[in-house]
Design an enzyme around this catalytic site. Structure first.
Site, short mmCIF file in Angstrom:
data_model
loop_
_atom_site.label_atom_id
_atom_site.label_comp_id
_atom_site.label_asym_id
_atom_site.label_seq_id
_atom_site.Cartn_x
_atom_site.Cartn_y
_atom_site.Cartn_z
N CYS A 11 19.45 39.89 22.97
CA CYS A 11 18.96 39.36 21.70
C CYS A 11 19.09 37.84 21.76
O CYS A 11 19.52 37.30 22.77
CB CYS A 11 19.77 39.96 20.55
SG CYS A 11 18.90 39.83 18.98
N CYS A 83 14.90 41.81 20.08
CA CYS A 83 14.23 40.85 19.20
C CYS A 83 13.11 40.18 20.00
O CYS A 83 13.16 40.12 21.23
CB CYS A 83 15.21 39.83 18.61
SG CYS A 83 15.80 38.60 19.78
N CYS A 90 13.29 36.42 28.21
CA CYS A 90 14.06 37.27 29.12
C CYS A 90 13.80 36.87 30.57
O CYS A 90 12.64 36.83 31.00
CB CYS A 90 13.70 38.74 28.90
SG CYS A 90 14.69 39.87 29.91
#
Length: 140
Positions: A11, A83, A90
């Protein structure tokens, strides 16, 4: 060597959603999964997250907010972003990592008094728990 599948839950702040998800998955399927969570911009674990998890007899008070950088270069079977911001930022993980994206509302951004905020934390916690129960059942 463990046969457990490795799961990293990401997140933005690693303060609420990913912390709750880490605690839930460890609680419901810790025998099958090695679970960690991290954030792309870590902060601290929200007291509201600790409180609503305690309501399920899941103690996350000893978990800490961690940077995704601590896990770079490690192999995971699954990287789950919870999220949109973490999904966009990422990093790539080596090996056979399967990326999953589940977008949940940020309970830390909920307005109102403590009671109203806790209501949002509980709803998001329950949504995460439902998704992780399905994930656990289908990945044993």
């Amino acid at each position: 060597m463990s046969d457990r599948k490795r799961v990293l839950i990401l997140c933005t702040g690693n303060s609420a959603r990913s912390q709750m998800a880490e605690g839930i998955l460890r609680h419901i399927a810790g025998d099958n999964f090695e679970v960690a969570s991290a954030g792309v911009a870590p902060s601290q674990v929200r007291p509201e997250a600790i409180k609503v998890m305690n309501e399920l007899d899941i103690d996350i008070s000893n978990q800490r907010s961690k940077s995704v950088d601590e896990f770079l270069g490690q192999e995971f079977d699954y990287v789950i972003t919870v999220c949109d911001n973490a999904n966009e930022q990422c990093p790539v993980f080596p090996g056979k990592t399967e990326r999953l994206h589940w977008s949940f509302e940020d309970p830390a951004a909920a307005p109102g008094d403590e009671r109203a905020r806790l209501t949002v934390f509980r709803r998001v916690r329950d949504e995460i728990r439902e998704r992780l129960q399905d994930f656990s059942r289908s990945n044993r």
